[in-house]
Design a protein around this motif. Sequence first.
Motif, PDB file in Angstrom:
ATOM      1  N   ALA A  72      72.111  31.372  -9.661  1.00  0.00           N
ATOM      2  CA  ALA A  72      71.942  32.618 -10.423  1.00  0.00           C
ATOM      3  C   ALA A  72      70.670  32.570 -11.267  1.00  0.00           C
ATOM      4  O   ALA A  72      69.958  33.566 -11.406  1.00  0.00           O
ATOM      5  N   GLU A  73      70.365  31.375 -11.802  1.00  0.00           N
ATOM      6  CA  GLU A  73      69.170  31.180 -12.631  1.00  0.00           C
ATOM      7  C   GLU A  73      67.884  31.571 -11.888  1.00  0.00           C
ATOM      8  O   GLU A  73      66.901  31.969 -12.497  1.00  0.00           O
ATOM      9  N   GLU A  74      67.902  31.427 -10.564  1.00  0.00           N
ATOM     10  CA  GLU A  74      66.705  31.710  -9.764  1.00  0.00           C
ATOM     11  C   GLU A  74      66.624  33.183  -9.368  1.00  0.00           C
ATOM     12  O   GLU A  74      65.613  33.630  -8.844  1.00  0.00           O
ATOM     13  N   VAL A  75      67.699  33.905  -9.585  1.00  0.00           N
ATOM     14  CA  VAL A  75      67.783  35.266  -9.049  1.00  0.00           C
ATOM     15  C   VAL A  75      67.756  36.335 -10.145  1.00  0.00           C
ATOM     16  O   VAL A  75      67.209  37.419  -9.949  1.00  0.00           O
ATOM     17  N   PHE A  76      68.308  36.016 -11.314  1.00  0.00           N
ATOM     18  CA  PHE A  76      68.450  37.061 -12.333  1.00  0.00           C
ATOM     19  C   PHE A  76      67.095  37.514 -12.870  1.00  0.00           C
ATOM     20  O   PHE A  76      66.122  36.763 -12.824  1.00  0.00           O
ATOM     21  N   VAL A  77      67.044  38.750 -13.332  1.00  0.00           N
ATOM     22  CA  VAL A  77      65.821  39.299 -13.926  1.00  0.00           C
ATOM     23  C   VAL A  77      66.161  39.991 -15.252  1.00  0.00           C
ATOM     24  O   VAL A  77      67.298  40.409 -15.475  1.00  0.00           O
ATOM     25  N   ALA A  78      65.154  40.117 -16.124  1.00  0.00           N
ATOM     26  CA  ALA A  78      65.341  40.896 -17.352  1.00  0.00           C
ATOM     27  C   ALA A  78      65.221  42.374 -16.981  1.00  0.00           C
ATOM     28  O   ALA A  78      64.427  42.742 -16.114  1.00  0.00           O
ATOM     29  N   SER A  79      66.041  43.206 -17.615  1.00  0.00           N
ATOM     30  CA  SER A  79      66.030  44.629 -17.248  1.00  0.00           C
ATOM     31  C   SER A  79      64.899  45.395 -17.921  1.00  0.00           C
ATOM     32  O   SER A  79      64.574  46.508 -17.523  1.00  0.00           O
ATOM     33  N   GLY A  80      64.329  44.797 -18.969  1.00  0.00           N
ATOM     34  CA  GLY A  80      63.376  45.540 -19.787  1.00  0.00           C
ATOM     35  C   GLY A  80      64.054  46.099 -21.034  1.00  0.00           C
ATOM     36  O   GLY A  80      63.390  46.531 -21.970  1.00  0.00           O
ATOM     37  N   ILE A  81      65.391  46.080 -21.046  1.00  0.00           N
ATOM     38  CA  ILE A  81      66.164  46.489 -22.220  1.00  0.00           C
ATOM     39  C   ILE A  81      66.645  45.203 -22.897  1.00  0.00           C
ATOM     40  O   ILE A  81      67.110  44.278 -22.215  1.00  0.00           O
ATOM     41  N   GLU A  82      66.522  45.161 -24.223  1.00  0.00           N
ATOM     42  CA  GLU A  82      66.927  43.968 -24.958  1.00  0.00           C
ATOM     43  C   GLU A  82      68.386  43.613 -24.671  1.00  0.00           C
ATOM     44  O   GLU A  82      69.258  44.497 -24.628  1.00  0.00           O
ATOM     45  N   ASN A  83      68.659  42.342 -24.455  1.00  0.00           N
ATOM     46  CA  ASN A  83      70.024  41.828 -24.212  1.00  0.00           C
ATOM     47  C   ASN A  83      70.622  42.178 -22.851  1.00  0.00           C
ATOM     48  O   ASN A  83      71.776  41.872 -22.586  1.00  0.00           O
ATOM     49  N   LEU A  84      69.869  42.878 -22.015  1.00  0.00           N
ATOM     50  CA  LEU A  84      70.431  43.330 -20.731  1.00  0.00           C
ATOM     51  C   LEU A  84      69.713  42.666 -19.554  1.00  0.00           C
ATOM     52  O   LEU A  84      68.496  42.822 -19.399  1.00  0.00           O
ATOM     53  N   TYR A  85      70.463  41.929 -18.763  1.00  0.00           N
ATOM     54  CA  TYR A  85      69.922  41.188 -17.622  1.00  0.00           C
ATOM     55  C   TYR A  85      70.620  41.642 -16.348  1.00  0.00           C
ATOM     56  O   TYR A  85      71.721  42.180 -16.397  1.00  0.00           O
ATOM     57  N   VAL A  86      69.953  41.396 -15.212  1.00  0.00           N
ATOM     58  CA  VAL A  86      70.453  41.938 -13.954  1.00  0.00           C
ATOM     59  C   VAL A  86      70.344  40.910 -12.837  1.00  0.00           C
ATOM     60  O   VAL A  86      69.330  40.219 -12.712  1.00  0.00           O
ATOM     61  N   ILE A  87      71.382  40.800 -12.046  1.00  0.00           N
ATOM     62  CA  ILE A  87      71.278  40.121 -10.760  1.00  0.00           C
ATOM     63  C   ILE A  87      71.172  41.233  -9.723  1.00  0.00           C
ATOM     64  O   ILE A  87      72.124  41.974  -9.502  1.00  0.00           O
TER      65      ILE A  87
END
Length: 256
Positions: A72-87
């Motif tokens: 998951a560490e290699e796949v997730f991205v930051a959404s551009g919104i604080e505190n919000l991440y996306v796989i």
Amino acid sequence: MIITIANQKGGVGKTTSALNIGAYLAESGKKVLLVDFDPQSNLTSGLGLLNSETDGVRAPSVYDMIINGKKAEEVFVASGIENLYVIPSNISLAGAEIELVSQISRESKLKSTLSTFATQYDYVIIDSPPSLGMLTINAFVASDHIIVPVQCEYFALEGISQLLNTVSMIKDSLNPKLEISGVILTMYDTRTKISESVASEIRSFFKDKTFDTIIPRNVKLAEAPSFGQTIKQYDSASSGASSYRKLADEILLRFK
Ligand SMILES: Nc1ncnc2c1ncn2[C@@H]1O[C@H](COP(=O)(O)OP(=O)(O)O)[C@@H](O)[C@H]1O
Ligand SMILES: [Mg+2]
């Protein structure tokens, strides 16, 4: 805590709910991970993340986690919104439904790649596809809770018994803690009697699992994803925005 948004019917508001609940939970200071587990990738594109860089079957996605053993560490991205991440997801996930069939522990692939990473978040919200196939089963095995959006239209409860059967099957075999813990009334039309009667039918069926907050039919909610924005970014004064904000507050109270 891992929550799957599920209903095998399409177009009931799963993705809209995952996206906007996630955004408001993040706004309230919670660390949130959204997992797009639908090959249609509407959640990924609704956040403006399905661009030329992330698009295409070679971009890292949830598919690589469940099929290629990527972390998951290699796949997730930051959404551009604080505190919000996306796989993110992409169309390659469509093949996984069949590819999983021949694999060992095929129902637990998502759980095994997600559960440790998930502990870094207050809320992990999985958006699931409109079916009760292997992908949705993987989401159920990985989850603590299920939230079901139900559209306030005729035939709203059609197919619900199949959903309940699948949940109880997973609960009995692979995930004893699994529960349907919330039901969202979506696309409520204040101008029609149908919405009112369907809403009360759903409430009498699901009792206090049903959230108090009702999500109205609001065109702003339908427009926001085409700008790659959550409703909070697109029109925070809209009725859709205020209802998802209220719903997120209820979720904060119910899922501590
Ligand atoms: N409350 C709402 N009011 C108006 N349109 C909505 C609302 N919720 C969702 N939509 C729109 O309806 C369609 C289906 O919603 P979506 O969240 O994608 O459903 P699902 O993920 O269950 O297929 C999308 O075009 C979405 O933008
Ligand atoms: Mg969807």
